[in-house]
Design a protein around this motif. Structure first.
Motif, short mmCIF file in Angstrom:
data_model
loop_
_atom_site.label_atom_id
_atom_site.label_comp_id
_atom_site.label_asym_id
_atom_site.label_seq_id
_atom_site.Cartn_x
_atom_site.Cartn_y
_atom_site.Cartn_z
N GLY A 51 0.82 -1.21 0.00
CA GLY A 51 0.00 0.00 0.00
C GLY A 51 0.85 1.26 0.00
O GLY A 51 0.58 2.21 -0.74
N LEU A 52 1.89 1.26 0.82
CA LEU A 52 2.79 2.42 0.86
C LEU A 52 3.55 2.58 -0.46
O LEU A 52 3.72 3.69 -0.96
N LEU A 53 3.98 1.48 -1.03
CA LEU A 53 4.69 1.52 -2.30
C LEU A 53 3.78 2.02 -3.42
O LEU A 53 4.17 2.86 -4.23
N ILE A 54 2.55 1.55 -3.44
CA ILE A 54 1.60 1.98 -4.45
C ILE A 54 1.25 3.46 -4.28
O ILE A 54 1.16 4.21 -5.26
N LYS A 55 1.10 3.88 -3.04
CA LYS A 55 0.83 5.30 -2.79
C LYS A 55 1.98 6.16 -3.31
O LYS A 55 1.76 7.19 -3.96
N SER A 56 3.21 5.73 -3.08
CA SER A 56 4.37 6.46 -3.59
C SER A 56 4.40 6.46 -5.12
O SER A 56 4.72 7.47 -5.74
N PHE A 57 4.07 5.33 -5.72
CA PHE A 57 4.02 5.26 -7.18
C PHE A 57 3.00 6.25 -7.73
O PHE A 57 3.29 6.99 -8.68
N ASN A 58 1.81 6.27 -7.15
CA ASN A 58 0.78 7.19 -7.62
C ASN A 58 1.19 8.65 -7.44
O ASN A 58 0.92 9.48 -8.29
N ASN A 59 1.86 8.95 -6.32
CA ASN A 59 2.38 10.31 -6.11
C ASN A 59 3.42 10.66 -7.17
O ASN A 59 3.44 11.78 -7.69
N MET A 60 4.28 9.71 -7.49
CA MET A 60 5.29 9.93 -8.52
C MET A 60 4.61 10.22 -9.87
O MET A 60 5.00 11.15 -10.58
N ALA A 61 3.59 9.44 -10.20
CA ALA A 61 2.88 9.65 -11.46
C ALA A 61 2.23 11.03 -11.49
O ALA A 61 2.26 11.71 -12.52
N ASP A 62 1.68 11.47 -10.37
CA ASP A 62 1.09 12.81 -10.29
C ASP A 62 2.15 13.88 -10.56
O ASP A 62 1.91 14.83 -11.31
N LYS A 63 3.32 13.72 -9.96
CA LYS A 63 4.38 14.71 -10.13
C LYS A 63 4.93 14.70 -11.55
O LYS A 63 5.23 15.77 -12.10
N LEU A 64 5.06 13.54 -12.15
CA LEU A 64 5.50 13.46 -13.54
C LEU A 64 4.49 14.15 -14.47
O LEU A 64 4.88 14.89 -15.37
N LYS A 65 3.22 13.90 -14.21
CA LYS A 65 2.18 14.53 -15.04
C LYS A 65 2.23 16.05 -14.88
O LYS A 65 2.18 16.80 -15.87
N GLN A 66 2.34 16.51 -13.65
CA GLN A 66 2.40 17.96 -13.40
C GLN A 66 3.63 18.56 -14.07
O GLN A 66 3.55 19.63 -14.69
N SER A 67 4.75 17.88 -13.98
CA SER A 67 5.99 18.35 -14.60
C SER A 67 5.83 18.43 -16.12
O SER A 67 6.28 19.38 -16.76
N GLU A 68 5.18 17.46 -16.70
CA GLU A 68 4.95 17.43 -18.14
C GLU A 68 4.03 18.57 -18.57
O GLU A 68 4.23 19.19 -19.60
N LEU A 69 3.04 18.87 -17.76
CA LEU A 69 2.10 19.96 -18.07
C LEU A 69 2.77 21.32 -17.99
O LEU A 69 2.37 22.26 -18.69
N GLU A 70 3.79 21.45 -17.16
CA GLU A 70 4.48 22.73 -16.98
C GLU A 70 5.48 23.02 -18.10
O GLU A 70 5.97 24.13 -18.20
N LYS A 71 5.78 22.05 -18.94
CA LYS A 71 6.74 22.26 -20.03
C LYS A 71 6.18 23.16 -21.09
O LYS A 71 5.06 23.25 -21.41
#
Length: 71
Positions: A51-71
């Motif tokens: 559960g903790l690992l999956i939560k971290s994965f989902n947070n990482m995906a959120d940050k990657l998406k946000q980073s991609e949108l800011e380009k």
């Protein structure tokens, strides 16, 4: 008895890894909308390693998406 043990191990260990593998493949293709559902209504995933690992994965995906949108 052995079948029950196999079923339990499969549910607890192997299925979450299959979800991870698929989600990681999607992220590598640039699909940052992928998320892994990890809890059912009776489970507290914040106290379990997957559960903790999956939560971290989902947070990482959120940050990657946000980073991609800011380009």
């Amino acid at each position: 008895m052995h079948f029950r043990l196999y079923t339990k191990i499969n549910t607890i260990v192997f299925k979450p890894f299959e979800k991870f593998r698929g989600a990681i493949e999607e992220i590598s293709k640039g699909n940052y909308d992928v998320r892994i559902e990890h809890c059912n209504k009776t489970e507290d995933c914040s106290k379990n390693e997957f559960g903790l690992l999956i939560k971290s994965f989902n947070n990482m995906a959120d940050k990657l998406k946000q980073s991609e949108l800011e380009k």
